[in-house]
Design a protein around this motif. Sequence first.
Motif, mmCIF file in Angstrom:
data_model
loop_
_atom_site.group_PDB
_atom_site.id
_atom_site.type_symbol
_atom_site.label_atom_id
_atom_site.label_comp_id
_atom_site.label_asym_id
_atom_site.label_seq_id
_atom_site.Cartn_x
_atom_site.Cartn_y
_atom_site.Cartn_z
ATOM 1 N N ARG A 58 110.949 -79.477 -34.138
ATOM 2 C CA ARG A 58 110.951 -80.781 -35.215
ATOM 3 C C ARG A 58 110.915 -81.998 -34.122
ATOM 4 O O ARG A 58 110.727 -83.063 -34.797
ATOM 5 C CB ARG A 58 112.011 -80.772 -36.160
ATOM 6 N N PRO A 60 109.723 -85.065 -32.019
ATOM 7 C CA PRO A 60 108.207 -85.576 -31.964
ATOM 8 C C PRO A 60 107.659 -85.302 -30.497
ATOM 9 O O PRO A 60 108.304 -85.209 -29.637
ATOM 10 C CB PRO A 60 108.801 -87.019 -32.076
ATOM 11 N N ARG A 61 106.425 -85.334 -30.484
ATOM 12 C CA ARG A 61 105.662 -84.646 -29.179
ATOM 13 C C ARG A 61 105.543 -86.285 -28.683
ATOM 14 O O ARG A 61 105.578 -87.508 -29.182
ATOM 15 C CB ARG A 61 104.186 -84.757 -29.874
#
Length: 144
Positions: A58, A60-61
């Motif tokens: 979950r 963020p990239r």
Amino acid sequence: MKVISQREFRNNSAAVMDSVEAGETYWVTRNGVPVAEVRPVPQRRRFSAEELVARHRRLPRVDYEAMRRDTDEIIEFDPLPFDHEAAARYGTLVAMTVAADRNPRPRRTDLMIAAIASSRGLPLYTRNGHDFGHLDGTLAVVIV
């Protein structure tokens, strides 16, 4: 929170510890003066491997290249040199430190930074304002 005497604590330690284990907090007194607090140890939540993997997915990239560019823009700066003016001011600051009956040796790096700022008429931003109190009038110190 309950208040108990040292004697009560000694005589009823098993019952007190059972209450603490159930979440109760006690102040232990000696001659009516609080001397100790007995409370439950905070429990840290433990995550299973599956929960950790799910949390990781979950997140963020992060674009590594963009982050690197942003970081380089923010932290790129030209440090002020420790030149002959700063060195002369450093000697003055060390003398003032000794005159204030303080040992300059453990403060030498801080004093060098202060000398650079002082020789250029710049304020010194620090969290250790008390370390520079004896330098009044030589240096503008801003405590952050």
